[in-house]
Motif scaffolding. Structure first.
Motif: not given
Length: 363
Positions: A25-28, A33-43, A224-225, A296-300
């Motif tokens: 995830v750190k690589g992302l 990136l400003q939007k998280i990939p779909k594989i991380f988006v909860r239903p 996390c954005p 997840a958090n905007r801070l990190g």
């Protein structure tokens, strides 16, 4: 035309593409990136369900282990441990014997491991659970419904002879070895208190080999954005007997208690203790292995080091069932006896499952 197969294939391909970067995830995040990939988006239904839960303003118990050797205080501590273990399944400990300096150095070492050159981290990237040192993102990446926003470094201390091994990453080796010794000592103290809280002799759980070996899972949660769309770790309970958690000062851990999510606010120097599924099993349900998650958090980054005591998982023919002293006509066995190696293998196959204990071990 049915396109479900194609959609499933696309998700699998996206998972593989992400995994093959070996940057986690750190690589992302580092890619900007400003939007998280779909594989991380909860239903959508899961996100909607979250809106119905109340947000609790109650505090997880804090237990002061100071003066433990004094008879009167010892009895008080055992009672506090009993109440917390039966109701919350969680408590925090202070004056536990591990210095603030050691805790800070461990957190700093794990942060440095994750923030070093990615090519150095890639040397440890694997999904082979037999490897002693394993770096990856989401151990259950291909089994879970949704990927979680974290990277993890797992280090096994299942063999006492491994304690000074050179296979640990150099950047965190010294801190990991020192903390491992101290947290192992604390684990043995806690198993003594938990034994007494069950009305048993202090050595009972240790003689069952509950504290035989431990595993570190060192989690790194980048900022996390879009934190409202994903989780750091999904809702689950821990598989083993006991977990000792060290975390930095960025919050995120939540416990599901009385149908509401309770934030576990970090206390500098405190450690979070929680009962695992196997301790709920051997206590015949007297102790509670409670559900929890990390938001997840905007801070990190949020950094946590979980030390799991799961018994002698590398040994054959080790069985665990409800302790016979806790069974009677009035209290018949709630859970069946399980073969530890099968139990752990099944758990790693299905991934994080909030109902694993009930599904696999109910009598």
């Amino acid at each position: 035309m049915d396109t479900s197969g194609a959609q499933e294939y696309d998700r699998l391909q996206e998972l593989k593409t992400f995994d093959e970067t070996k940057a986690g995830v750190k690589g992302l995040v580092d890619s900007g990136l400003q939007k998280i990939p779909k594989i991380f988006v909860r239903p959508a239904e899961e996100l909607a369900k979250d809106l119905n839960y109340k947000k609790a303003q109650i505090e997880v118990p804090v237990i002061d282990l100071g003066d433990l050797e004094k008879t009167h205080r010892h009895k008080q501590i055992v009672e506090e441990v009993r109440i917390a273990s039966e109701t919350w399944g969680f408590f925090r400990v202070v004056n536990h014997g591990i210095s603030l300096n050691v805790l800070d150095e461990m957190l700093d070492a794990i942060q440095k491991f994750n923030e070093q050159d990615v090519d150095e981290k890639k040397k440890y990237y694997t999904r082979d659970n037999m490897r002693r040192v394993r770096f990856n993102s989401n151990f259950d990446l291909f089994a879970s419904r949704t990927a979680s926003w974290r990277d993890s470094l797992a280090i096994s201390f299942l063999d006492p002879d491994q304690i000074n091994s050179d296979d640990l990453p150099a950047i965190c080796r010294k801190s990991v070895i020192e903390y491992s010794k101290l947290v192992n000592n604390l684990g043995n103290i806690l198993f003594g208190l938990l034994s007494e809280a069950l009305g048993l002799q202090p050595e009972y759980l240790r003689k069952m080999d509950c504290s035989d070996g431990h595993l570190f899972t060192c989690n790194y949660y980048p900022a996390c954005p879009e934190p409202d769309l994903t989780l750091g770790i999904t809702k689950h309970s821990d598989l083993g007997f006991l977990t000792i958690l060290l975390q930095n000062q960025i919050d995120g851990l939540q416990i599901f208690f009385q149908n509401q999510w309770v934030d576990v606010q970090p206390i500098r120097g405190a450690l979070v203790i929680n009962i695992g599924d196997l301790l709920q099993l051997v206590s015949n349900g007297k102790f509670t292995s409670n559900k929890h998650r990390v938001v997840a958090n905007r801070l990190g980054p949020r950094i946590s080091i979980a030390c799991f005591f799961s018994g002698p998982i590398n040994m054959d023919k080790v069985f665990y069932g409800p302790i016979k002293e806790l069974i009677s006509e009035e209290n018949p066995p709630v859970y069946k006896e399980v073969l530890l190696s099968d139990y752990m293998a099944k758990a790693f196959t299905v991934g994080v499952d909030e109902n694993f204990l009930v599904n696999y071990c109910k009598g």
